[in-house]
Design a protein around this motif. Structure first.
Motif, PDB file in Angstrom:
ATOM      1  N   SER A   1      39.042  30.318  20.577  1.00 49.20           N
ATOM      2  CA  SER A   1      37.861  30.235  19.720  1.00 49.20           C
ATOM      3  C   SER A   1      36.961  29.058  20.086  1.00 49.20           C
ATOM      4  O   SER A   1      36.452  28.366  19.215  1.00 49.20           O
ATOM      5  CB  SER A   1      38.287  30.116  18.243  1.00 49.20           C
ATOM      6  OG  SER A   1      39.038  31.246  17.868  1.00 49.20           O
ATOM      7  N   GLY A   2      36.821  28.822  21.394  1.00 47.91           N
ATOM      8  CA  GLY A   2      35.933  27.751  21.828  1.00 47.91           C
ATOM      9  C   GLY A   2      36.554  26.377  21.810  1.00 47.91           C
ATOM     10  O   GLY A   2      35.934  25.404  22.229  1.00 47.91           O
ATOM     11  N   ILE A   3      37.786  26.257  21.323  1.00 41.84           N
ATOM     12  CA  ILE A   3      38.482  24.976  21.273  1.00 41.84           C
ATOM     13  C   ILE A   3      39.711  25.066  22.166  1.00 41.84           C
ATOM     14  O   ILE A   3      40.401  26.080  22.178  1.00 41.84           O
ATOM     15  CB  ILE A   3      38.917  24.617  19.835  1.00 41.84           C
ATOM     16  CG1 ILE A   3      37.700  24.583  18.908  1.00 41.84           C
ATOM     17  CG2 ILE A   3      39.646  23.282  19.798  1.00 41.84           C
ATOM     18  CD1 ILE A   3      38.064  24.352  17.453  1.00 41.84           C
ATOM     19  N   GLU A   4      39.979  24.026  22.930  1.00 44.17           N
ATOM     20  CA  GLU A   4      41.145  24.030  23.804  1.00 44.17           C
ATOM     21  C   GLU A   4      42.301  23.289  23.143  1.00 44.17           C
ATOM     22  O   GLU A   4      42.175  22.118  22.782  1.00 44.17           O
ATOM     23  CB  GLU A   4      40.807  23.397  25.148  1.00 44.17           C
ATOM     24  CG  GLU A   4      39.816  24.222  25.970  1.00 44.17           C
ATOM     25  CD  GLU A   4      39.610  23.648  27.355  1.00 44.17           C
ATOM     26  OE1 GLU A   4      39.932  22.452  27.536  1.00 44.17           O
ATOM     27  OE2 GLU A   4      39.152  24.384  28.237  1.00 44.17           O
ATOM     28  N   TYR A   5      43.422  23.976  22.972  1.00 47.26           N
ATOM     29  CA  TYR A   5      44.620  23.386  22.389  1.00 47.26           C
ATOM     30  C   TYR A   5      45.730  23.362  23.426  1.00 47.26           C
ATOM     31  O   TYR A   5      45.815  24.260  24.278  1.00 47.26           O
ATOM     32  CB  TYR A   5      45.096  24.208  21.183  1.00 47.26           C
ATOM     33  CG  TYR A   5      44.200  24.124  19.980  1.00 47.26           C
ATOM     34  CD1 TYR A   5      43.318  25.152  19.687  1.00 47.26           C
ATOM     35  CD2 TYR A   5      44.253  23.031  19.121  1.00 47.26           C
ATOM     36  CE1 TYR A   5      42.496  25.101  18.567  1.00 47.26           C
ATOM     37  CE2 TYR A   5      43.433  22.963  18.001  1.00 47.26           C
ATOM     38  CZ  TYR A   5      42.555  23.999  17.731  1.00 47.26           C
ATOM     39  OH  TYR A   5      41.738  23.939  16.629  1.00 47.26           O
ATOM     40  N   PRO A   6      46.603  22.377  23.390  1.00 49.44           N
ATOM     41  CA  PRO A   6      47.750  22.370  24.298  1.00 49.44           C
ATOM     42  C   PRO A   6      48.694  23.519  23.945  1.00 49.44           C
ATOM     43  O   PRO A   6      48.707  24.021  22.827  1.00 49.44           O
ATOM     44  CB  PRO A   6      48.402  21.013  24.032  1.00 49.44           C
ATOM     45  CG  PRO A   6      47.969  20.645  22.664  1.00 49.44           C
ATOM     46  CD  PRO A   6      46.592  21.207  22.495  1.00 49.44           C
ATOM     47  N   LYS A   7      49.475  23.950  24.911  1.00 60.36           N
ATOM     48  CA  LYS A   7      50.348  25.094  24.682  1.00 60.36           C
ATOM     49  C   LYS A   7      51.353  24.828  23.559  1.00 60.36           C
ATOM     50  O   LYS A   7      51.823  25.756  22.901  1.00 60.36           O
ATOM     51  CB  LYS A   7      51.078  25.465  25.972  1.00 60.36           C
ATOM     52  CG  LYS A   7      51.937  24.356  26.562  1.00 60.36           C
ATOM     53  CD  LYS A   7      52.498  24.779  27.908  1.00 60.36           C
ATOM     54  CE  LYS A   7      53.330  23.666  28.539  1.00 60.36           C
ATOM     55  NZ  LYS A   7      53.845  24.065  29.873  1.00 60.36           N
ATOM     56  N   GLU A   8      51.656  23.548  23.315  1.00 61.19           N
ATOM     57  CA  GLU A   8      52.601  23.218  22.234  1.00 61.19           C
ATOM     58  C   GLU A   8      52.039  23.563  20.857  1.00 61.19           C
ATOM     59  O   GLU A   8      52.793  23.655  19.882  1.00 61.19           O
ATOM     60  CB  GLU A   8      52.941  21.724  22.273  1.00 61.19           C
ATOM     61  CG  GLU A   8      53.769  21.297  23.478  1.00 61.19           C
ATOM     62  CD  GLU A   8      52.900  21.034  24.698  1.00 61.19           C
ATOM     63  OE1 GLU A   8      53.465  20.749  25.769  1.00 61.19           O
ATOM     64  OE2 GLU A   8      51.657  21.113  24.570  1.00 61.19           O
TER      65      GLU A   8
ATOM     66  N   ASN B   1      44.620  18.796  15.242  1.00 58.93           N
ATOM     67  CA  ASN B   1      43.177  18.706  15.017  1.00 58.93           C
ATOM     68  C   ASN B   1      42.692  17.326  14.574  1.00 58.93           C
ATOM     69  O   ASN B   1      41.480  17.090  14.542  1.00 58.93           O
ATOM     70  CB  ASN B   1      42.733  19.739  13.981  1.00 58.93           C
ATOM     71  CG  ASN B   1      42.803  21.153  14.499  1.00 58.93           C
ATOM     72  OD1 ASN B   1      41.877  21.634  15.149  1.00 58.93           O
ATOM     73  ND2 ASN B   1      43.914  21.834  14.226  1.00 58.93           N
ATOM     74  N   VAL B   2      43.609  16.441  14.235  1.00 61.64           N
ATOM     75  CA  VAL B   2      43.222  15.102  13.791  1.00 61.64           C
ATOM     76  C   VAL B   2      44.057  14.074  14.548  1.00 61.64           C
ATOM     77  O   VAL B   2      45.289  14.126  14.528  1.00 61.64           O
ATOM     78  CB  VAL B   2      43.429  14.916  12.272  1.00 61.64           C
ATOM     79  CG1 VAL B   2      42.967  13.528  11.834  1.00 61.64           C
ATOM     80  CG2 VAL B   2      42.669  15.996  11.497  1.00 61.64           C
ATOM     81  N   GLU B   3      43.391  13.145  15.218  1.00 61.04           N
ATOM     82  CA  GLU B   3      44.091  12.090  15.936  1.00 61.04           C
ATOM     83  C   GLU B   3      44.488  10.973  14.979  1.00 61.04           C
ATOM     84  O   GLU B   3      43.928  10.841  13.887  1.00 61.04           O
ATOM     85  CB  GLU B   3      43.193  11.522  17.042  1.00 61.04           C
ATOM     86  CG  GLU B   3      42.814  12.515  18.110  1.00 61.04           C
ATOM     87  CD  GLU B   3      41.924  11.899  19.175  1.00 61.04           C
ATOM     88  OE1 GLU B   3      41.419  10.777  18.938  1.00 61.04           O
ATOM     89  OE2 GLU B   3      41.737  12.531  20.238  1.00 61.04           O
ATOM     90  N   ILE B   4      45.471  10.169  15.368  1.00 64.18           N
ATOM     91  CA  ILE B   4      45.828   8.995  14.583  1.00 64.18           C
ATOM     92  C   ILE B   4      44.592   8.095  14.464  1.00 64.18           C
ATOM     93  O   ILE B   4      43.945   7.775  15.459  1.00 64.18           O
ATOM     94  CB  ILE B   4      46.994   8.221  15.236  1.00 64.18           C
ATOM     95  CG1 ILE B   4      48.235   9.117  15.324  1.00 64.18           C
ATOM     96  CG2 ILE B   4      47.297   6.952  14.443  1.00 64.18           C
ATOM     97  CD1 ILE B   4      48.758   9.597  13.994  1.00 64.18           C
TER      98      ILE B   4
END
Length: 253
Positions: A10-17, A48-51
C-alpha cells in the motif's frame, strides 16, 4: 514471502518481519494470538512508530478500527506487556500525543505473556475499603456523570504492573470508568490551565486547602457525611430502612 529486506505494501515498505505467516501484516492478520485490540495495537506500533516517535489514541482507534469506548483502556494494557510511553497524564503539555519510549511484546515474538489477574475477591476488598466510590472523583457505582451515562467501578493499579506494581490490596484503588480510562488522553481535549486556575480561585479558602490536600494525596478524601452515606448505601435494606426511619423522625420534630 521473498527474502528481500523490505516488502512494498500500500505504498509503504515494511520489513518482512512485519508480516505474519499468513502473508499479511501482523495487525491485519487472523492468526491466533494476533487478533484483538491489544495485539493489533502492539503490532502496528512496532512497525509504524520509532522509539521517540509520537502517536495518538485517536490514530490507533481510527487506523485499526477500534471502538472509542475501549481504545484508551486497551492502550493502557500495553504497559502490562512491557510497552513504555509518555502521555498527557505524565506530561500535560503533550495534549493528545504520546511519545513511545520502549517496545514491548507484540505477536511476532510468540504467545502473549500472562498478566497478573485481579480476583473477584480482591476487587471486592478494594471496593469495600474505598467505600464503593472512585477515590479520584468520588462517584459511586450507579450514579450518573454529567452526560447522563452511568458510573461503573473498577480496581485500578496505583503503580502499573509493567512498572513492577503488584495486583495487591495496597497497590489497587477504586476508580470509575472515566478516571481509569483517562478520557482526556482519548479525546485530546485538554483544559486551558488559566481557566482552571480561575475556577480554583473562585473557591472559598477552606475548599482550596481541601483541594490541595486531595492533590497531594492523589485522591479525594471523604467527609464524615460521605462515609455515613456510603454506610447507608452499602448497608442493605435493613440498614437503609433504619436510617431512613431515624432521619424522618428527626425531620418531624
Amino acid at each position: 514471502m521473498s527474502d528481500f529486506d523490505y516488502v512494498p505494501f500500500s505504498g509503504i515498505e515494511y520489513p518482512k518481519e512485519a508480516f505474519a505467516p499468513d502473508g499479511v501484516l501482523w495487525w491485519e492478520s487472523s492468526k491466533r494470538g494476533a487478533t484483538g485490540a491489544v495485539p493489533r495495537m502492539a503490532s502496528w506500533l512496532r512497525w509504524n512508530v520509532e522509539i521517540g516517535g509520537r502517536f495518538t489514541t485517536r490514530q490507533l482507534r481510527e487506523t485499526l478500527g477500534i471502538s472509542n469506548e475501549h481504545a484508551q483502556r486497551r492502550q493502557r494494557e500495553l504497559r502490562d506487556y512491557g510497552w513504555e510511553y509518555l502521555s498527557s497524564k505524565e506530561e500535560p503539555s503533550l495534549g493528545e500525543d504520546c511519545i513511545l519510549e520502549k517496545y514491548g511484546w507484540w505477536p511476532g515474538e510468540g504467545p502473549r505473556p500472562r498478566r497478573q489477574q485481579i480476583s473477584s475477591k480482591l476487587r471486592r476488598q478494594v471496593f469495600e475499603r474505598d467505600g464503593g466510590r472512585c477515590v479520584l472523583c468520588g462517584r459511586a457505582a450507579g450514579e450518573k456523570y454529567d452526560d447522563g451515562s452511568v458510573v461503573t467501578l473498577t480496581a485500578g493499579h496505583i503503580i502499573a504492573n509493567s512498572h513492577g506494581g503488584a495486583a495487591s490490596l495496597d497497590n489497587l484503588q477504586t476508580e470509575c470508568r472515566v478516571c481509569n480510562e483517562s478520557a482526556r488522553a482519548d479525546t485530546g481535549s485538554v483544559a486551558d490551565p488559566g481557566a482552571v486556575v480561575e475556577q480554583v480561585k473562585s473557591l472559598k479558602k477552606a475548599d482550596r486547602m481541601e483541594l490541595l490536600s486531595w492533590i497531594r494525596a492523589k485522591q479525594r478524601s471523604r467527609s464524615p457525611l460521605d462515609r455515613a452515606f456510603d454506610a447507608y448505601r452499602l448497608g442493605g435494606p435493613n440498614v437503609q430502612a433504619a436510617v431512613l426511619d431515624y432521619l424522618e423522625k428527626v425531620e418531624s420534630r
